[in-house]
Motif scaffolding. Structure first.
Motif, mmCIF file in Angstrom:
data_model
loop_
_atom_site.group_PDB
_atom_site.id
_atom_site.type_symbol
_atom_site.label_atom_id
_atom_site.label_comp_id
_atom_site.label_asym_id
_atom_site.label_seq_id
_atom_site.Cartn_x
_atom_site.Cartn_y
_atom_site.Cartn_z
ATOM 1 N N ASP A 80 -21.559 -39.417 65.544
ATOM 2 C CA ASP A 80 -20.280 -38.485 65.476
ATOM 3 C C ASP A 80 -19.384 -39.015 65.525
ATOM 4 N N ALA A 81 -18.163 -37.813 65.083
ATOM 5 C CA ALA A 81 -17.084 -38.086 65.996
ATOM 6 C C ALA A 81 -16.221 -37.837 67.072
ATOM 7 N N ASN A 82 -17.246 -37.416 67.793
ATOM 8 C CA ASN A 82 -16.583 -37.409 69.623
ATOM 9 C C ASN A 82 -16.865 -39.273 69.544
ATOM 10 N N ALA A 83 -17.933 -39.271 69.621
ATOM 11 C CA ALA A 83 -18.758 -40.898 69.967
ATOM 12 C C ALA A 83 -17.779 -41.992 69.088
ATOM 13 N N LYS A 84 -17.407 -41.536 68.189
ATOM 14 C CA LYS A 84 -17.139 -42.899 67.676
ATOM 15 C C LYS A 84 -15.680 -43.152 68.533
ATOM 16 N N LEU B 119 -20.105 -54.027 71.645
ATOM 17 C CA LEU B 119 -19.793 -52.800 71.352
ATOM 18 C C LEU B 119 -19.283 -51.876 69.688
ATOM 19 N N GLY B 120 -18.625 -53.616 69.162
ATOM 20 C CA GLY B 120 -18.154 -52.922 68.334
ATOM 21 C C GLY B 120 -18.815 -53.243 67.081
ATOM 22 N N LYS B 121 -20.150 -53.555 67.135
ATOM 23 C CA LYS B 121 -20.819 -53.957 66.669
ATOM 24 C C LYS B 121 -21.539 -52.201 66.220
ATOM 25 N N LEU B 122 -21.566 -52.284 67.041
ATOM 26 C CA LEU B 122 -22.027 -50.125 66.782
ATOM 27 C C LEU B 122 -21.430 -49.433 65.972
ATOM 28 N N SER B 123 -20.082 -49.382 65.402
ATOM 29 C CA SER B 123 -19.341 -48.901 64.982
ATOM 30 C C SER B 123 -19.699 -48.659 63.484
#
Length: 63
Positions: free
Chosen positions: A2-6, A59-63
């Motif tokens: 969701d937007a908050n997680a991003k 971590l960047g791979k998560l987005s």
């Protein structure tokens, strides 16, 4: 995600990059100094900065 997680992930990635750059800068400054242990400290800061960059990349791979 969701937007908050991003948004939180983006903040974490930004903070990791900032800390990594600061450690690299401190390492470069230490290399210009003379004294017992400065080379070792500089080297360890560079290793740590590299680890932060690798963590940021993963971590960047998560987005």
């Amino acid at each position: 995600m969701d937007a908050n997680a991003k948004a939180l992930l983006a903040d974490i990635l930004s903070d990791l990059r900032s800390v990594s750059r600061q450690m690299d800068q401190a390492a470069q400054e230490l290399k210009q100094m003379r004294g017992v242990g400065t080379e070792l400290c500089a080297s360890r800061l560079e290793v740590l900065a590299d680890k932060y960059e690798r963590a940021r990349a993963e971590l960047g791979k998560l987005s």
